[in-house]
Design a protein around this motif. Sequence first.
Motif, PDB file in Angstrom:
ATOM      1  N   PHE A 118       0.830  -1.202   0.000  1.00 32.26           N
ATOM      2  CA  PHE A 118       0.000   0.000   0.000  1.00 32.26           C
ATOM      3  C   PHE A 118       0.867   1.255   0.000  1.00 32.26           C
ATOM      4  O   PHE A 118       0.608   2.200  -0.752  1.00 32.26           O
ATOM      5  N   ALA A 119       1.909   1.271   0.837  1.00 35.78           N
ATOM      6  CA  ALA A 119       2.793   2.439   0.902  1.00 35.78           C
ATOM      7  C   ALA A 119       3.491   2.673  -0.441  1.00 35.78           C
ATOM      8  O   ALA A 119       3.647   3.817  -0.870  1.00 35.78           O
ATOM      9  N   ALA A 143       4.245  14.838 -10.806  1.00 37.70           N
ATOM     10  CA  ALA A 143       4.694  15.050 -12.182  1.00 37.70           C
ATOM     11  C   ALA A 143       3.598  15.727 -12.997  1.00 37.70           C
ATOM     12  O   ALA A 143       3.867  16.651 -13.779  1.00 37.70           O
ATOM     13  N   GLU A 144       2.350  15.296 -12.806  1.00 34.98           N
ATOM     14  CA  GLU A 144       1.235  15.917 -13.526  1.00 34.98           C
ATOM     15  C   GLU A 144       1.088  17.382 -13.139  1.00 34.98           C
ATOM     16  O   GLU A 144       0.918  18.245 -14.005  1.00 34.98           O
ATOM     17  N   ASP A 172       3.999   5.787  -5.436  1.00 36.15           N
ATOM     18  CA  ASP A 172       3.936   5.872  -6.901  1.00 36.15           C
ATOM     19  C   ASP A 172       2.870   6.862  -7.339  1.00 36.15           C
ATOM     20  O   ASP A 172       3.079   7.648  -8.273  1.00 36.15           O
ATOM     21  N   GLY A 173       1.717   6.819  -6.668  1.00 37.27           N
ATOM     22  CA  GLY A 173       0.643   7.761  -6.996  1.00 37.27           C
ATOM     23  C   GLY A 173       1.045   9.198  -6.724  1.00 37.27           C
ATOM     24  O   GLY A 173       0.712  10.106  -7.498  1.00 37.27           O
TER      25      GLY A 173
END
Length: 116
Positions: A52-53, A65-66, A58-59
């Motif tokens: 989960f971490a 970045a977005e 990653d999210g």
Amino acid sequence: MFRRTFWFTAGAAAGVWATTKVNRKLKQLTPESLAAQAANKAIEAGHKLRDFALDVRDGMAQREAELGEVLGIDADPELPGPRRIAAIENSNNPKYSKDPRYVERSTYSHNRNEDH
């Protein structure tokens, strides 16, 4: 006579089956077995938490970045230099100045293992 043999065999098989089931359940309820089960569950929970971490990290990286792309922010900014510790390098106090005339020469040994 064949009926009696059949029912005797069926009863013996049911007794063996029930005894086996009870013994297995009793072995599962011993303190060692319960401790092993708890340890396995804890390890499994740790793996799930780590996954989960990693997914969250990653999210976050993807979202940063977005946002950086949308806002036009440089994705790899230059990091600031190391901070100076004010208590050690106090330019107002000559004791801590970098001038060689004010270098303090202490005779005190900072070894706590020495006899005092």
